[in-house]
Design an enzyme around this catalytic site. Structure first.
Site, PDB file in Angstrom:
ATOM      1  N   LYS A  94       0.859  -1.186   0.000  1.00  0.00           N
ATOM      2  CA  LYS A  94       0.000   0.000   0.000  1.00  0.00           C
ATOM      3  C   LYS A  94       0.898   1.239   0.000  1.00  0.00           C
ATOM      4  CE  LYS A  94      -4.443   0.630   2.225  1.00  0.00           C
ATOM      5  NZ  LYS A  94      -5.109   0.713   3.526  1.00  0.00           N
TER       6      LYS A  94
HETATM    7  C1  E4P Z   1      -8.483   1.502   3.199  1.00  0.00           C
HETATM    8  O1  E4P Z   1      -7.673   0.707   2.782  1.00  0.00           O
HETATM    9  C2  E4P Z   1      -8.426   2.120   4.534  1.00  0.00           C
HETATM   10  O2  E4P Z   1      -7.867   1.212   5.430  1.00  0.00           O
HETATM   11  C3  E4P Z   1      -9.779   2.462   5.101  1.00  0.00           C
HETATM   12  O3  E4P Z   1     -10.835   2.144   4.250  1.00  0.00           O
HETATM   13  C4  E4P Z   1      -9.851   3.794   5.781  1.00  0.00           C
HETATM   14  O4  E4P Z   1     -11.131   3.990   6.289  1.00  0.00           O
HETATM   15  P1  E4P Z   1     -11.485   5.077   7.405  1.00  0.00           P
HETATM   16  O5  E4P Z   1     -11.736   6.358   6.732  1.00  0.00           O
HETATM   17  O6  E4P Z   1     -12.740   4.543   8.048  1.00  0.00           O
HETATM   18  O7  E4P Z   1     -10.314   5.120   8.359  1.00  0.00           O
END
Ligand code: E4P
Length: 225
Positions: A94
């Protein structure tokens, strides 16, 4: 129509947005876990060592697991990515959406290492990530809604752009806050929705299903002996 974009054989996938191994196991047993996404905040919540928890998830599920690079330079991100992929066969690196991140995506994609570009908040960011060779782009729908935008609009715009230019990069709808987000992402034709476990488990619920099952069970007692 979103559905028209789908080629035969394409299917929407559900990823679990969590580093909680018990919940990931539960989701997988219910057929609700085609993969998993983690981030530094989710790892912090899990309260375990980063490498150990990723290895544990990797031994539980065969699908892709996104693991976030923490370095601020392309060189550092590539190094981290090269290490992460030794933690399991199904690791996706990522990478945050930023200039150094895009350099890293180019290098990693040349090395055939899969990437998920995270913290996407505009269609143009998604286009840039796709041009750099990202495997996935993660537009954060809920965080856009939080500041008064319609987060789902960018999923639709990214879909149009990717279809227009025939990008293979997959759209991973992230920052999902409720089941309707999943429905809307499916109608647009997002490739994946990464969903927090509590929301994922709600997707199959319906009060009419519950009352219908209860009634059928009661009625069956009259003739089942
Ligand atoms: C995506 O890969 C992220 O981990 C995630 O969807 C972030 O979500 P949030 O805005 O609820 O922290």
């Amino acid at each position: 129509m979103g559905g028209d974009y789908l080629k035969i054989g394409d299917i929407m996938e559900f990823f679990v947005d969590s580093a909680d191994t018990e919940l990931i196991k539960k989701a997988y047993s219910m057929g609700l876990c085609d993969g998993c996404t983690t981030n530094p905040s989710l790892i912090k919540q899990a309260g375990k060592d980063h490498k150990k928890v990723v290895q544990e998830i990797s031994s539980l599920i065969p699908g892709p697991i996104s693991v976030e690079a923490l370095s601020e330079t392309a060189e550092g991100m590539v190094k981290e990515g090269e290490e992460y992929i030794t933690w399991g066969k199904n690791i996706v690196v990522k990478i945050p959406m930023c200039p150094e991140g895009m350099k890293a995506v180019k290098i990693l994609s040349k090395k055939k290492i899969r990437t998920n570009v995270t913290l996407i908040f505009s269609p143009l960011q998604a286009l840039i990530a796709a041009k750099a060779g990202a495997t996935y782009v993660s537009p954060f729908v809920g965080r856009l809604d939080d500041i008064g935008h319609v987060g789902m609009d960018i999923i639709a715009q990214i879909k149009d752009i990717f279809v227009q230019y025939d990008f293979e990069t997959k759209i991973l709808a992230a920052s999902i806050r409720h089941p309707t987000h999943v429905l809307e992402a499916a109608l647009i034709g997002a490739d994946v929705a990464t969903v927090p476990p509590d929301i994922l488990f709600k997707l199959s619920n319906h009060p009419l299903t519950d009352s219908g099952m209860k009634k059928f069970l009661e009625d069956s007692k009259a003739w089942k002996k």
